[in-house]
Scaffold this active site. Structure first.
Site, PDB file in Angstrom:
ATOM      1  N   ASP A   1     -10.416   4.433  -1.273  1.00  0.00           N
ATOM      2  CA  ASP A   1     -11.100   3.407  -0.482  1.00  0.00           C
ATOM      3  C   ASP A   1     -12.623   3.369  -0.687  1.00  0.00           C
ATOM      4  O   ASP A   1     -13.287   4.399  -0.814  1.00  0.00           O
ATOM      5  CB  ASP A   1     -10.823   3.618   1.005  1.00  0.00           C
ATOM      6  CG  ASP A   1      -9.361   3.341   1.353  1.00  0.00           C
ATOM      7  OD1 ASP A   1      -8.536   3.228   0.426  1.00  0.00           O
ATOM      8  OD2 ASP A   1      -9.049   3.238   2.548  1.00  0.00           O
TER       9      ASP A   1
ATOM     10  N   ASP B   1       0.839  -1.211   0.000  1.00  0.00           N
ATOM     11  CA  ASP B   1       0.000   0.000   0.000  1.00  0.00           C
ATOM     12  C   ASP B   1       0.873   1.261   0.000  1.00  0.00           C
ATOM     13  O   ASP B   1       1.683   1.459   0.922  1.00  0.00           O
ATOM     14  CB  ASP B   1      -0.870  -0.069   1.276  1.00  0.00           C
ATOM     15  CG  ASP B   1      -1.979   0.951   1.291  1.00  0.00           C
ATOM     16  OD1 ASP B   1      -2.004   1.817   0.397  1.00  0.00           O
ATOM     17  OD2 ASP B   1      -2.823   0.895   2.215  1.00  0.00           O
TER      18      ASP B   1
HETATM   19  C1  GLA Z   1      -5.424   2.346   2.898  1.00  0.00           C
HETATM   20  C2  GLA Z   1      -5.953   1.220   2.000  1.00  0.00           C
HETATM   21  C3  GLA Z   1      -7.000   0.424   2.753  1.00  0.00           C
HETATM   22  C4  GLA Z   1      -6.383  -0.152   4.021  1.00  0.00           C
HETATM   23  C5  GLA Z   1      -5.788   0.962   4.871  1.00  0.00           C
HETATM   24  C6  GLA Z   1      -4.985   0.409   6.035  1.00  0.00           C
HETATM   25  O1  GLA Z   1      -6.418   3.283   3.195  1.00  0.00           O
HETATM   26  O2  GLA Z   1      -6.492   1.762   0.824  1.00  0.00           O
HETATM   27  O3  GLA Z   1      -7.507  -0.624   1.937  1.00  0.00           O
HETATM   28  O4  GLA Z   1      -5.392  -1.087   3.655  1.00  0.00           O
HETATM   29  O5  GLA Z   1      -4.902   1.790   4.102  1.00  0.00           O
HETATM   30  O6  GLA Z   1      -4.356   1.404   6.790  1.00  0.00           O
END
Ligand code: GLA
Length: 400
Positions: A222, A152
């Protein structure tokens, strides 16, 4: 009940998905030949997830029938990380006392274990990322028996800005190199792992993610458990089909089916849309609160067979008029999946809107099956009439 004529098609497609997924750990088999399926901790448990929650999720994937429907990855998202020791080796925090034992437990259930990190120095929840420790972390994951890594962007977004101020192209190169570096580190471990890029779709991630080794890559920021957000993400996937295929998939984010206050129509539309999109199906709900209705949506074999179709061709939008959209995808057996969505706030009888069969590669007279209703409709014409409730959809499988 499914008709005798249609059932074999669905079963053939489903058993080829089971074979493709069950052999993924085999080094000779391609990774993610069909979109990865499983469960991820983030959407429901977020930073609260513990070893116990992950074990319980594994148990429930088995007892609910989800594992046997194809959901085999159990993915621990952010907040498992502890500190690095003097040699730089990362340890899990107190919520995860023994990762090797957890991994053995998950594997003993016929499931696979996934984990999460960032190419930056910090993850999005501000835990330790892998920057400068890529090989060390990949080796650690392999020693634990990890089968899936979600990587990520998080703090690297800021850090690449600091490394190359005001130089977008240089920043972009730094980011791509960081993703490629972890891919090389995974390969060096010799352990097959699904490599899942989480980069939110900034600057068209789909154009380069496969080149740096991505088996799947987020195309959006998200998701959240509201129909507004789910519909927004789904509709934004138009135009991306050409970037996906066996081994490399667009990822519109994890499922919210069974979370929040979605109605069953909304849950079906979400699941059906993700299946049309050949999206990875990572359930994000609290499996201890599964109802029979939600289990039925998540494990619908015919819907999953569309998602997991071995041809791997993601749907494209062939028609849009206001809140009504029609998407279609070709399937390996020569049939087509067609989905008609009502993203609007009111019921619609689709005045003057035809099925647009020609654009879907379907001739009048092909036979239709209503997938969610598990009902054969017989020969179908472009002017087939039906009504869609608010936020509802019709998912058809059409064959000669
Ligand atoms: C980001 C990602 C999410 C999750 C969070 C965890 O927002 O897009 O899917 O993994 O981090 O902190």
């Amino acid at each position: 009940m499914p008709s005798i004529r249609m059932l074999p098609l669905a079963l053939v497609a489903f058993s080829s998905l089971a074979i493709a997924q069950s052999t993924q750990a085999n080094k000779t088999a391609p990774i993610a030949a069909t979109p990865p399926m499983g469960w991820n901790s983030w959407n429901w448990f977020a930073e609260k997830v513990t070893d116990q929650d992950v074990r319980q999720a594994a148990d429930l994937l088995v007892s609910s029938g989800m594992r046997d429907a194809g959901y085999i990855y159990v993915d621990i998202d952010d907040t498992w990380e502890g500190d690095r020791d003097a040699s730089g080796v990362l340890h899990a925090n107190s919520k995860f006392p023994d990762m090797k034992a957890l991994s053995a437990y998950v594997h003993s259930k016929g499931l696979r274990l996934g984990i999460y990190s960032s190419p930056g120095s910090k993850t999005c929840a501000r835990f330790a990322g892998s920057l400068g420790h890529e090989q060390q972390d990949a080796d650690l994951y392999a020693s634990w028996g990890i089968d899936f890594l979600k990587y990520d962007l998080c703090s690297l977004h800021r850090e690449m800005g600091e490394m190359a101020p005001n130089d977008k192209l240089k920043q972009d190169a730094i980011m791509r190199e960081a993703y490629a570096k972890m891919h090389a580190a995974i390969l060096k471990t010799g352990r097959p792992m699904v490599y899942s890029l989480c980069q939110y779709g900034h600057d068209s991630s789909w154009q380069w993610a496969a080149e740096v080794g991505g088996n799947m890559w987020r195309t959006t920021a998200d998701i959240d458990p509201t129909f507004f957000r789910i519909a927004q993400i789904g509709r934004e996937q138009a135009g991306l089909a050409k970037y996906a295929g066996p081994g490399h998939w667009n990822d519109p984010d994890m499922l919210e089916v069974g979370n929040g206050k979605l109605t069953l129509d909304e849950d079906r539309t979400h699941m059906g849309m993700w299946a049309m999109l050949a999206a990875p199906l990572l359930a994000g709900n609290n499996l201890s609160q599964l109802t029979p209705e939600i289990t039925a949506i998540l494990t619908n074999r015919e819907v999953i067979a569309i998602d997991q179709d071995p041809l791997g061709k993601q749907a494209e939008r062939i028609f849009a008029e206001g809140p009504i959209e029609i998407w279609s995808r070709p399937l390996a057996d020569g049939s087509r999946a067609l989905a008609i969505f009502n993203f609007g706030e009111d019921e619609s009888f689709l005045r003057d809107i035809n099925l647009h069969l020609e654009e879907a590669g379907v001739a009048n007279g092909w036979r239709a099956r209503d997938v969610w209703a598990a009902k054969d409709l017989g020969p179908i014409d472009d002017d087939y009439r039906f009504t869609l409730r608010r936020h509802a959809s019709l998912l058809l499988r059409l064959s000669r």
